[in-house]
Write a protein that holds these residues in place. Structure first.
Motif, PDB file in Angstrom:
ATOM      1  N   LYS A 120       0.845  -1.192   0.000  1.00 31.60           N
ATOM      2  CA  LYS A 120       0.000   0.000   0.000  1.00 31.60           C
ATOM      3  C   LYS A 120       0.882   1.243   0.000  1.00 31.60           C
ATOM      4  N   ARG A 121       0.517   2.217  -0.811  1.00 33.04           N
ATOM      5  CA  ARG A 121       1.385   3.373  -1.025  1.00 33.04           C
ATOM      6  C   ARG A 121       0.909   4.584  -0.244  1.00 33.04           C
ATOM      7  N   SER A 122       1.874   5.365   0.223  1.00 31.99           N
ATOM      8  CA  SER A 122       1.605   6.645   0.871  1.00 31.99           C
ATOM      9  C   SER A 122       2.824   7.527   0.683  1.00 31.99           C
ATOM     10  N   ALA A 123       2.617   8.840   0.767  1.00 30.28           N
ATOM     11  CA  ALA A 123       3.659   9.802   0.376  1.00 30.28           C
ATOM     12  C   ALA A 123       4.953   9.628   1.163  1.00 30.28           C
ATOM     13  N   GLU A 124       4.862   9.235   2.445  1.00 27.46           N
ATOM     14  CA  GLU A 124       6.084   9.151   3.244  1.00 27.46           C
ATOM     15  C   GLU A 124       6.997   8.002   2.824  1.00 27.46           C
ATOM     16  N   LYS A 125       6.498   7.110   1.973  1.00 27.66           N
ATOM     17  CA  LYS A 125       7.315   5.981   1.516  1.00 27.66           C
ATOM     18  C   LYS A 125       8.205   6.348   0.334  1.00 27.66           C
ATOM     19  N   LEU A 126       8.020   7.550  -0.202  1.00 24.77           N
ATOM     20  CA  LEU A 126       8.704   7.926  -1.444  1.00 24.77           C
ATOM     21  C   LEU A 126      10.201   7.715  -1.371  1.00 24.77           C
ATOM     22  N   PHE A 127      10.825   8.169  -0.286  1.00 22.88           N
ATOM     23  CA  PHE A 127      12.284   8.194  -0.249  1.00 22.88           C
ATOM     24  C   PHE A 127      12.881   6.792  -0.149  1.00 22.88           C
ATOM     25  N   LYS A 128      12.208   5.890   0.544  1.00 21.52           N
ATOM     26  CA  LYS A 128      12.676   4.509   0.568  1.00 21.52           C
ATOM     27  C   LYS A 128      12.557   3.877  -0.811  1.00 21.52           C
ATOM     28  N   PHE A 129      11.481   4.208  -1.520  1.00 23.14           N
ATOM     29  CA  PHE A 129      11.338   3.683  -2.873  1.00 23.14           C
ATOM     30  C   PHE A 129      12.419   4.247  -3.795  1.00 23.14           C
ATOM     31  N   LEU A 130      12.749   5.505  -3.606  1.00 23.49           N
ATOM     32  CA  LEU A 130      13.837   6.090  -4.400  1.00 23.49           C
ATOM     33  C   LEU A 130      15.166   5.431  -4.071  1.00 23.49           C
ATOM     34  N   ASP A 131      15.397   5.173  -2.789  1.00 21.27           N
ATOM     35  CA  ASP A 131      16.618   4.454  -2.393  1.00 21.27           C
ATOM     36  C   ASP A 131      16.680   3.095  -3.083  1.00 21.27           C
ATOM     37  N   VAL A 184       2.524  23.480   5.051  1.00 24.06           N
ATOM     38  CA  VAL A 184       3.560  24.143   4.266  1.00 24.06           C
ATOM     39  C   VAL A 184       4.933  23.627   4.671  1.00 24.06           C
ATOM     40  N   ARG A 185       5.166  23.500   5.958  1.00 25.35           N
ATOM     41  CA  ARG A 185       6.451  22.958   6.421  1.00 25.35           C
ATOM     42  C   ARG A 185       6.659  21.544   5.884  1.00 25.35           C
ATOM     43  N   TYR A 186       5.614  20.740   5.982  1.00 21.42           N
ATOM     44  CA  TYR A 186       5.724  19.351   5.526  1.00 21.42           C
ATOM     45  C   TYR A 186       6.030  19.291   4.031  1.00 21.42           C
ATOM     46  N   VAL A 187       5.259  20.033   3.240  1.00 20.08           N
ATOM     47  CA  VAL A 187       5.432  19.972   1.791  1.00 20.08           C
ATOM     48  C   VAL A 187       6.794  20.500   1.371  1.00 20.08           C
ATOM     49  N   SER A 228       3.590   7.344  -8.566  1.00 20.65           N
ATOM     50  CA  SER A 228       2.320   7.282  -7.841  1.00 20.65           C
ATOM     51  C   SER A 228       2.439   7.909  -6.457  1.00 20.65           C
ATOM     52  N   LEU A 229       3.556   7.637  -5.778  1.00 18.97           N
ATOM     53  CA  LEU A 229       3.762   8.198  -4.440  1.00 18.97           C
ATOM     54  C   LEU A 229       3.897   9.713  -4.502  1.00 18.97           C
ATOM     55  N   PHE A 230       4.536  10.200  -5.560  1.00 19.72           N
ATOM     56  CA  PHE A 230       4.681  11.648  -5.685  1.00 19.72           C
ATOM     57  C   PHE A 230       3.325  12.300  -5.928  1.00 19.72           C
ATOM     58  N   LEU A 231       2.501  11.629  -6.705  1.00 17.25           N
ATOM     59  CA  LEU A 231       1.164  12.166  -6.943  1.00 17.25           C
ATOM     60  C   LEU A 231       0.334  12.169  -5.664  1.00 17.25           C
ATOM     61  N   ASP A 232       0.686  11.267  -4.724  1.00 20.58           N
ATOM     62  CA  ASP A 232      -0.009  11.272  -3.434  1.00 20.58           C
ATOM     63  C   ASP A 232       0.220  12.577  -2.686  1.00 20.58           C
ATOM     64  N   LEU A 233       1.363  13.234  -2.960  1.00 15.52           N
ATOM     65  CA  LEU A 233       1.622  14.519  -2.330  1.00 15.52           C
ATOM     66  C   LEU A 233       0.578  15.537  -2.780  1.00 15.52           C
ATOM     67  N   GLU A 234       0.226  15.504  -4.058  1.00 21.71           N
ATOM     68  CA  GLU A 234      -0.838  16.390  -4.545  1.00 21.71           C
ATOM     69  C   GLU A 234      -2.138  16.129  -3.796  1.00 21.71           C
ATOM     70  N   ASN A 235      -2.461  14.858  -3.650  1.00 22.08           N
ATOM     71  CA  ASN A 235      -3.718  14.515  -2.977  1.00 22.08           C
ATOM     72  C   ASN A 235      -3.715  14.947  -1.519  1.00 22.08           C
ATOM     73  N   SER A 236      -2.554  14.844  -0.874  1.00 25.07           N
ATOM     74  CA  SER A 236      -2.481  15.254   0.536  1.00 25.07           C
ATOM     75  C   SER A 236      -2.725  16.750   0.678  1.00 25.07           C
ATOM     76  N   ILE A 237      -2.305  17.544  -0.324  1.00 26.68           N
ATOM     77  CA  ILE A 237      -2.550  18.993  -0.285  1.00 26.68           C
ATOM     78  C   ILE A 237      -4.026  19.281  -0.557  1.00 26.68           C
ATOM     79  N   ARG A 238      -4.562  18.608  -1.570  1.00 22.23           N
ATOM     80  CA  ARG A 238      -5.975  18.831  -1.916  1.00 22.23           C
ATOM     81  C   ARG A 238      -6.906  18.426  -0.777  1.00 22.23           C
ATOM     82  N   ASN A 239      -6.558  17.352  -0.097  1.00 22.01           N
ATOM     83  CA  ASN A 239      -7.462  16.800   0.916  1.00 22.01           C
ATOM     84  C   ASN A 239      -7.288  17.425   2.292  1.00 22.01           C
ATOM     85  N   ASP A 240      -6.290  18.276   2.452  1.00 21.09           N
ATOM     86  CA  ASP A 240      -6.085  18.928   3.746  1.00 21.09           C
ATOM     87  C   ASP A 240      -6.992  20.154   3.803  1.00 21.09           C
ATOM     88  N   VAL A 241      -8.183  19.974   4.338  1.00 19.14           N
ATOM     89  CA  VAL A 241      -9.199  21.041   4.316  1.00 19.14           C
ATOM     90  C   VAL A 241      -9.621  21.422   5.730  1.00 19.14           C
TER      91      VAL A 241
END
Length: 664
Positions: free
Chosen positions: A335-346, A414-417, A387-400
């Motif tokens: 299952k994918r989520s934005a915080e996994k991006l860097f391990k996947f890049l590694d 803002v700090r997180y992004v 896909s994980l990078f696109l999750d970053l977009e969704n996290s911004i859109r869904n933070d309401v």
């Protein structure tokens, strides 16, 4: 081990065999064997002096070599010529020495690789050559008898050599533990984001495998002897088992084991991160040390048989790589989520390194199938990264969230992004590659080729963001635009327009500083973007100052204070009271507001002081004397310019109690 010696062409002994006068090494071996054993090699009239024994050794070598030469030039359609006694002597010598080696159960046997050990191998190769030559002659009782005789001797010698091979290779299992620990010292990207993720210890590549040159030379000669005797499969099997055992020993030091799909899918991400880190250590060790080291070892041992070197290297590498790719493939399906991006890049970069290693060390095409499988896994990881990078977009859109940040501070999103993006740019070249390959139809650019493709050894070219866009740069700009839109929505939650300006100023400045401090992000966004962003932040600053301090300055306006040429004292008194009330209200409120950093805090205070203090000092200096007496002045003039300046220095501290302390 039952084996019938197959027929085949003679294999040249070269420098390993005796010449006409007998090589010194072979002479040493044969002389030693004659002295230690009664092998019925003496002839009538022989004496037991040392010189005479040495002469016997030389004579055996000369006789055997001369007989081989005669056989090579003989008509192969006729029967075997008479067999000289030297052939039986050589059989007995090899037989005796093999029995002596085998008898040393708890002693060092062949591992010391002495000169006598080398001459033993020479003698075995000579017998193999005799057997091969005999096979070229017609079958008959004599031929069969000698083939069986030599075959039995060789079979015993081969059994010993096959058993001794792992002993000689044992040194490779004692590869330094410190080197394994170094290979585990990967980029510390997981927890401490303040340190550079590109600093890692190197592995002592030249130390693996830890076989001495003498042992390698001995194993190579054993290989030649066993291959010459028709025991190629036995040697390769024993060699491969030994190397697999060495690999297993290394995996124990990494504490690395296979994990099945079910376990990975049930594993919490924190635990799986640890497994990925361990996997990366193993992959780094394999890419930088194991595969090159094993290939060098195989090339040295099979120096006279290059095809076998390729075969054993391939047979060793294939299961190792498949085992390592299993985990990567399973992780790519989690299952994918934005915080996994860097391990996947590694993982992606680690797979690229392995691909490069296989391209460099296995360029003969022997691993084309496994390289294709690696490319498939790497592509799945690349698709997951997008896909994980696109999750970053969704996290911004869904933070309401409808709750404004207290004091207009920088929003946690803002700090997180921005921290996320800043760290992302440590992988910019990798992400450029991935997005060019897997960015999707909306980001299609001319393909630069898969980094897992054997024909693509060069990194993706560095784009110029001021001239053209790339799929990755487009994605970054999209994230920035989404973040701006999110901030505008959040700013509307503040009822106070001044606080709204502070919020937008804080967040805009934070984003700008993050971009400027990250060289790669600055280059991608461009100087024009930074100038525009700076201009927007300045507009927020001006808007705040106009909205907040404009009404204060209007109170200090001289208009309306004179009636019929005289100062209207009631109006003047009301002005001083209004100024005091307005300033105290601003101070009470804005002392709890926040400036994102000390520099912005200082800039705000300086800009406020530069307009408020001169205006107040001028107003006070002109109208103070208009009040009737000093008591009346103290009643309406609560603050001196110095007091106002000190109070301004308390603004934007995020401290609601500052006014209380000041009054105390």
């Amino acid at each position: 081990m039952e084996k019938i010696i197959p027929s085949g062409k003679s294999i040249s002994i070269g420098n390993n065999g005796c010449n006409g006068s007998g090589s010194p090494v072979s002479r040493l071996f044969i002389t030693s064997s004659i002295k230690r054993n009664d092998l019925s090699t003496q002839r009538p009239g022989d004496e037991d002096s040392l010189d005479n024994v040495a002469e016997k050794a030389d004579q055996i070598c000369r006789d055997v070599d001369q007989f081989i030469s005669v056989l090579s030039e003989s008509d192969r359609s006729s029967s075997l010529p008479n067999i000289p006694d030297a052939v039986e002597d050589l059989c007995k010598i090899v037989e005796s020495r093999t029995a002596e080696y085998v008898s040393r159960k708890n002693q060092i046997r062949f591992g010391k690789v002495t000169e006598e050990d080398g001459s033993f191998i020479d003698a075995v190769i000579r017998l193999s050559k005799l057997s091969n030559v005999f096979n070229d002659f017609p079958a008959g009782s004599t031929t069969s008898s000698w083939l069986n005789r030599i075959g039995i001797v060789l079979q015993r010698a081969m059994a010993f050599m096959e058993e001794e091979l792992p002993v000689l290779l044992e040194g490779s299992r004692h590869f330094s533990d410190s080197n394994v620990r170094k290979s585990l010292s990967l980029d510390s990207r997981d927890e401490d984001r303040d340190t550079s993720p590109r600093e890692s210890e190197s592995i002592g590549k030249d130390n693996y495998p830890a076989c001495s040159p003498e042992a390698v030379a001995a194993i190579s000669r054993i290989a030649s002897a066993m291959i010459a005797a028709g025991y190629e499969n036995e040697f390769c099997q024993a060699y491969s088992i030994s190397r697999r055992n060495a690999f297993s020993e290394q995996m124990k030091k990494f504490d690395f084991e296979r994990i099945n799909v079910e376990d990975v899918q049930k594993m919490p991400w924190d635990t799986l991160e640890g497994e990925i880190t361990r996997w990366m250590g193993v992959m780094k060790f394999c890419s930088e040390t194991l595969i090159p080291g094993e290939r060098r070892l195989a090339d040295s041992i099979f120096s006279d048989h290059p095809p076998l070197s390729h075969t054993v290297s391939t047979n060793f590498t294939r299961p190792v790589v498949i085992q390592l790719m299993d985990l990567a493939e399973v992780v790519s399906m989690t299952k994918r989520s934005a915080e996994k991006l860097f391990k996947f890049l590694d993982m992606y970069e680690t797979i690229c390194d392995l691909t490069s290693t296989l391209r460099d060390w296995c360029s003969d095409g022997s691993l084309s199938e496994i390289r294709h499988e690696i490319a498939a896994v790497g592509d799945r990881i690349g698709e997951a990264v997008v896909s994980l990078f696109l999750d970053l977009e969704n996290s911004i859109r869904n933070d309401v969230s409808r709750t404004p940040v207290p004091g207009g501070a920088v929003h946690p999103l803002v700090r997180y992004v921005m921290n996320y993006l800043e760290y992302t740019f440590e992988y910019k070249d990798t992400l450029e590659r991935i997005f060019n390959q897997h960015g999707g139809p909306d980001m299609i650019q001319p393909s630069l080729g898969s980094p897992f493709d054997g024909n693509n050894s060069s990194p993706a070219p560095e784009p110029d963001p001021e001239i053209k866009t790339t799929p990755f740069s487009t994605q970054i700009v999209t994230v920035m635009d989404l973040l701006d839109a999110n901030l505008q929505t959040r700013a509307s939650l503040y009822r106070d327009p001044s606080l709204r300006d502070i919020f937008l100023m804080n967040n805009g400045r934070y984003i700008l500083q993050k971009v400027k401090r990250c060289g790669k992000m600055h280059k991608l966004m461009g100087d024009d973007w930074c100038r525009r962003r700076s201009g927007i932040v300045r507009q927020f600053h001006k808007s705040y100052q106009r909205e907040t301090w404009g009404r204060v300055l209007r109170i200090l306006n001289h208009d309306g204070l004179q009636v019929n040429g005289k100062i209207a004292k009631p109006v003047l008194k009301e002005r001083f009271k209004s100024f005091t009330a307005a300033f105290e209200d601003i101070h009470k409120t804005q002392s709890s507001w926040v400036a994102s950093d000390e520099q912005l805090q200082s800039e705000l205070r300086v800009s406020i002081s530069s307009v408020v203090i001169p205006a107040y000092r001028s107003f006070l200096g002109r109208f103070r004397q208009c009040l009737e007496n000093s008591k009346q002045a103290e009643r309406y003039i609560k603050y001196q310019p110095e007091d106002i300046e000190a109070l301004i220095e308390e603004l934007f501290e995020g401290n609601q109690a500052s006014m209380v302390r000041r009054r105390a």
